[in-house]
Enzyme design. Structure first.
Site, PDB file in Angstrom:
ATOM      1  N   SER A 253       0.643  -1.182   0.021  1.00 26.50           N
ATOM      2  CA  SER A 253      -0.004   0.116   0.274  1.00 26.50           C
ATOM      3  C   SER A 253       0.761   1.274   0.034  1.00 26.50           C
ATOM      4  CB  SER A 253      -0.999   0.013   1.196  1.00 26.50           C
ATOM      5  OG  SER A 253      -0.203   0.119   2.312  1.00 26.50           O
ATOM      6  N   LYS A 298      -6.256   4.732   8.122  1.00 26.47           N
ATOM      7  CA  LYS A 298      -5.015   5.693   7.596  1.00 26.47           C
ATOM      8  C   LYS A 298      -5.573   7.000   7.295  1.00 26.47           C
ATOM      9  CE  LYS A 298      -3.093   1.632   5.008  1.00 26.47           C
ATOM     10  NZ  LYS A 298      -2.511   0.992   4.047  1.00 26.47           N
TER      11      LYS A 298
END
Length: 356
Positions: A253, A298
């Site tokens: 990611s 996040k």
């Protein structure tokens, strides 16, 4: 007044507080006394993890180290974001995460798939992280119109190519087909079957070229899949070297943010316009941005760190905006070009294509 998730949870459980307290001694232990029987719950807690500025240093090393005749020193921040995962929790620990934090409890199978050990998952995540670094370099070089080559990053001790290639060898062709990207190598190998012979055109660090014949092996989990037994990465052909220096982080990611850091260091000017930008998303060799897991955590980590703009994969947009993150702008990106444009527009005060 709108209640927080934590206060709603506390209110819901008020009537059951007394029995919960009485059971406190039981639910706080992780094994039945005198036995090896585990009392941990089959859930993991996901929450905001550390954020790291890909333009900065960690432990004296550049997170994204670019060596070239001309390297820019960009202003602003390009922070990659992570998810903190807690597993092997007792019931009391799981309840504590659920009651007192914004963590999400997920079935343990989402973190550690059935029939896989934590060590196997960690190994797989490390491999995905290496692939994301390679894809980031490729995507950045493609964006900058610079040629690349396939470099051997790891040779398995029992792999088919263990006597044919060495670390940092460059694979130039397979069976006469020129290759410049790891995916091209993988596609050619996957078109074969175990036991087939292939001819590798290889170049060592000194520039000496040779041919090596290799009998393809079998994938350990699927004997129908052929394997060379190596890991590959990408490197620029020109006198540019890119390396990544982050430890204890796995998965793909960080790919997009790594790519943006490489581009920012090799292009004049500042991609961020001096702003604090954070984001997440996988990247493929052609610069396409892919969705990831744990997006809400996040985004929260970025907000808590002080980010002004968050770059979110378009496939994650609905989830990314499902919570309130104040005045932080959440941009929708599907490609590397989208990410660059979002930063340019934000820095210039123009409207940004957002997830809203």
């Amino acid at each position: 007044m709108k209640k927080s998730a934590s206060s709603r949870r506390l209110a819901t459980l008020t009537l059951g507080a007394v029995p919960v307290v009485l059971l406190g001694g039981l639910i706080s232990i992780d094994r039945i006394p005198g036995t090896d029987i585990s009392l941990t719950v089959p859930y993991a807690a996901e929450g905001p993890g550390p954020t790291v500025d890909t333009l900065s240093e960690v432990e004296g090393k550049q997170v994204v180290d670019v060596q070239a005749p001309q390297v820019d020193d960009p202003a602003g921040q390009l922070n990659m974001t992570t998810v903190s995962v807690r597993s092997r929790m007792t019931l009391s620990q799981a309840l504590s995460r659920w009651l007192l934090t914004d963590d999400t409890l997920v079935p343990i199978e989402q973190v550690i798939p059935p029939n896989h050990s934590p060590e196997e998952v960690e190994e797989a995540n490390a491999a995905l992280f290496l692939q994301s670094e390679s894809a980031a370099t490729l995507a950045a070089m493609d964006y900058l119109d610079k040629p690349v080559k396939v470099v051997v990053a790891q040779v398995l001790d029992d792999g088919a190519a263990k006597d044919a290639v060495a670390l940092e060898d460059v694979i130039r062709a397979i069976d006469g087909q020129e290759v410049t990207k790891p995916q091209q190598v993988q596609n050619i190998i996957r078109s074969k079957k175990p036991g087939d012979e292939v001819t590798l055109e290889v170049e060592n660090r000194s520039g000496d070229k040779r041919e090596e014949k290799v009998i393809l092996g079998e994938h350990p989990r699927d004997k129908k899949i052929p394997m060379l037994g190596i890991s590959m990465t990408s490197a620029p052909e020109d006198d540019i070297k890119v390396s990544y220096n982050l430890q204890d982080i796995g998965g793909p990611s960080a790919g997009m943010m790594f790519t943006l850091a490489v581009v920012d260091k090799l292009e004049e000017g500042d991609l961020t316009g001096g702003k604090f930008v954070a984001g997440t998303g996988t990247i493929d060799e052609d610069g396409k941005v892919g969705e990831i897991g744990g997006i809400v955590h996040k985004v929260r980590a970025a907000k808590d760190a002080g980010a002004e703009l968050f770059l979110a994969p378009d496939g994650n947009c609905a989830e990314a905006t499902s919570r309130d993150y104040g005045d932080m702008t959440i941009a929708k990106v599907a490609t590397l070009d989208d990410a660059v444009k979002a930063m340019e527009d934000f820095a210039a005060g123009r409207p940004v294509a957002t997830c809203d």
